[in-house]
Structure formats: C-alpha cells, structure tokens
Scaffold this active site. Sequence first.
Site, PDB file in Angstrom:
ATOM      1  N   ARG A 147      -1.237   1.152   0.955  1.00  0.00           N
ATOM      2  CA  ARG A 147      -1.218   0.453   2.239  1.00  0.00           C
ATOM      3  C   ARG A 147      -1.614  -1.015   2.075  1.00  0.00           C
ATOM      4  O   ARG A 147      -0.982  -1.913   2.660  1.00  0.00           O
ATOM      5  CB  ARG A 147      -2.151   1.169   3.213  1.00  0.00           C
ATOM      6  CG  ARG A 147      -1.739   2.607   3.486  1.00  0.00           C
ATOM      7  CD  ARG A 147      -2.848   3.423   4.135  1.00  0.00           C
ATOM      8  NE  ARG A 147      -3.180   2.897   5.455  1.00  0.00           N
ATOM      9  CZ  ARG A 147      -4.230   3.316   6.154  1.00  0.00           C
ATOM     10  NH1 ARG A 147      -5.051   4.237   5.660  1.00  0.00           N
ATOM     11  NH2 ARG A 147      -4.459   2.803   7.357  1.00  0.00           N
ATOM     12  N   LEU A 184      -6.416  12.109   0.102  1.00  0.00           N
ATOM     13  CA  LEU A 184      -5.398  11.440   0.900  1.00  0.00           C
ATOM     14  C   LEU A 184      -6.040  11.011   2.208  1.00  0.00           C
ATOM     15  O   LEU A 184      -6.892  11.719   2.756  1.00  0.00           O
ATOM     16  CB  LEU A 184      -4.227  12.381   1.189  1.00  0.00           C
ATOM     17  CG  LEU A 184      -3.407  12.888  -0.008  1.00  0.00           C
ATOM     18  CD1 LEU A 184      -2.380  13.912   0.465  1.00  0.00           C
ATOM     19  CD2 LEU A 184      -2.731  11.740  -0.736  1.00  0.00           C
ATOM     20  N   ASP A 185      -5.615   9.864   2.732  1.00  0.00           N
ATOM     21  CA  ASP A 185      -6.105   9.429   4.027  1.00  0.00           C
ATOM     22  C   ASP A 185      -5.748  10.460   5.092  1.00  0.00           C
ATOM     23  O   ASP A 185      -4.790  11.222   4.946  1.00  0.00           O
ATOM     24  CB  ASP A 185      -5.491   8.080   4.409  1.00  0.00           C
ATOM     25  CG  ASP A 185      -5.886   6.971   3.459  1.00  0.00           C
ATOM     26  OD1 ASP A 185      -6.941   7.088   2.822  1.00  0.00           O
ATOM     27  OD2 ASP A 185      -5.132   5.983   3.351  1.00  0.00           O
ATOM     28  N   LYS A 186      -6.485  10.444   6.184  1.00  0.00           N
ATOM     29  CA  LYS A 186      -6.266  11.407   7.268  1.00  0.00           C
ATOM     30  C   LYS A 186      -4.804  11.456   7.692  1.00  0.00           C
ATOM     31  O   LYS A 186      -4.221  12.531   7.847  1.00  0.00           O
ATOM     32  CB  LYS A 186      -7.150  11.045   8.461  1.00  0.00           C
ATOM     33  CG  LYS A 186      -6.903  11.908   9.702  1.00  0.00           C
ATOM     34  CD  LYS A 186      -7.709  11.416  10.894  1.00  0.00           C
ATOM     35  CE  LYS A 186      -7.367  12.215  12.149  1.00  0.00           C
ATOM     36  NZ  LYS A 186      -8.075  11.711  13.351  1.00  0.00           N
TER      37      LYS A 186
END
Length: 315
Positions: free
Chosen positions: A237, A138-140
Amino acid sequence: MPQTTIHLDATIPPELAGKRLDAVLARLFPDYSRSRIQQWIEAGWVRVDDVVPRIRDKATEGAMVVVRACLDEPGDDAPQDLPLDIVHEDDSLIVIHKPAGLVVHPAAGHPRGTLVNALLHHAPELAHLPRAGIVHRLDKETSGLLVVARTLEAHTDLVRQLQARTVGREYLALVQGEMVAGGTVDEPIGRHPVDRKRMAVVGGGRPAITHYRVEGRLEGFTLLRVSLETGRTHQIRVHMAHLRHPIVGDPVYGGRLRLPAGLSDTAIDTLQGFRRQALHATRLTLVHPGQGDTVCWEASIPPDMADLLTCLHGG
C-alpha cells in the site's frame, strides 16, 4: 495450563569459537530461532560456564552452555467457534484463506472475533506458540492466503524462511492510473514523521522491496501482480502510493479517487462503494517445514474484487 520448560545443554565446539553467542546457540539448537534465543539470553535463562552472558559475547571453545527457558504461557485470547476457510492442513501447518474484514490478532477495539480466536478453537495447541502460530499477517481489509505453524519447530522454520526471503507471496492489486510496465520499488519504510498511525517511505526506515508486473489494463486503472521480497507493515500500500498509483479503495493511502472520463454509472457506483483496499494475497509458496519439499497454494480473487473488475471492464 502450566508453563513448558525447555532444558538444553551443549558444549561450544572449536569451529564456532569466536563467533557471537546468539548466532552460535542458534546453530547448536536449530529448533529455536535466533530472536527467541536472544530473548532467552536477555531474560537470564542462558548460562555459559555458570555465568549469565550478553547477546554479543563471543563464544569460547569448550564452554558449557545450559539453557532453562520457559515457553510463553498461553495467552488470554478466548477460543471462538468461527468459520475458517482452510485451504490446507497437516501436522506442521495450516493455510488459511482470510476474508476481507477479518482482524488477524486481538487488540484494542477487537478483543474477539479475530482469526486467532478462530484458530484457538480449531487447534487448541496453538495457544503455546508465539502469536498462535501466525508467522506473517494480512491487514484487516486485505484478503487471501496466510500460513500458520502448528508446532514450535515449524514456527521456527517458517520464520527463518521469511528472514531468508525464500517464502513467495504474490498479491493482486488494483491501482489507480494506467501503468505502462512492471518494475521494482526499493524504498525504506518507517513510521510517518507526523501521523504515527501511518507508514511512509522515509530515509531512516527499514529496507523494503516490492516487485510488480502488469496483470491487466483497464481504462484509468491497472491490475498488478505484486510479489514481496520483504514484509514491512502496509508495504504494498505504501509503495504503490509512493509511485502515485495508490490501491483502489485504500482508506489510508488511497487519496482522492480519480475517475476517468467515460465510466458508466454502474462502474462509478461500484468504485465509490468499494470501501477496502483492492488487495488480495493470491499465491503462497514455501518449503514445507515437515516434508522439505516446495509447496504452493493459490486463492481465487474474492467476489467483491471480481465484481469491481467486471464493472471496469465494461466501462
């Protein structure tokens, strides 16, 4: 710690003759993924009738395969006693609820304080697994559920499930604009042609498929439930921005925040102060690598997103 050496031997059976060697070895040694076997072939750790083969070579009936491969040495990542929100844990896997702001893997600028550092403290055996057992990321600034394999066998199984698109991953995403209905985005994703730090929908990109449906409607915004069929970098996104409904708070793909008329000052302040993408991995479904049954976990929406939705509902 010393390296672990794998010793494997097999004879090519008649039914696999004529097929690509890497595919054949993945069948003969099912505990190891095809990509790992390809790495072993390229490293010269595989011999067929005492000859180092190429990945694309065809298998010959009766040929003797000998594998002497080294598992990855433990990395230099330091274990750290950091808090972990563990949703589930057993001998095969760990399911983590990752908060927004936590980096998954150590990298330049984030050598410590990552999920990997925390996992290595909690389960030191993960040092011997690729990426400390993490099979998807997962992205930060994305919160939510993430699965970690505890054994090489579980890691291989979960990677294969991801490749077969049988792992179910659902997200909640708050996007700008009012969407009428759900749908599917089937657009390839690759590096942005100008800004190489970003991803984009590009003709020569890798296949990427995102399904979405409307979970809730607000004045000027839409809450979506999104499911991934593929797992490209920044996929949700990028696809939402491609639809011109970028995720609220996205610092890379969000563009200028569009404020609908009539919003209260509190809602405006909350929106402008929301400094991460409003994206949460809320549901994870997979076939348990040790038990063989389908299992599912859910994680409630985090407080910052819940507060944002409450403000928008109130106008």
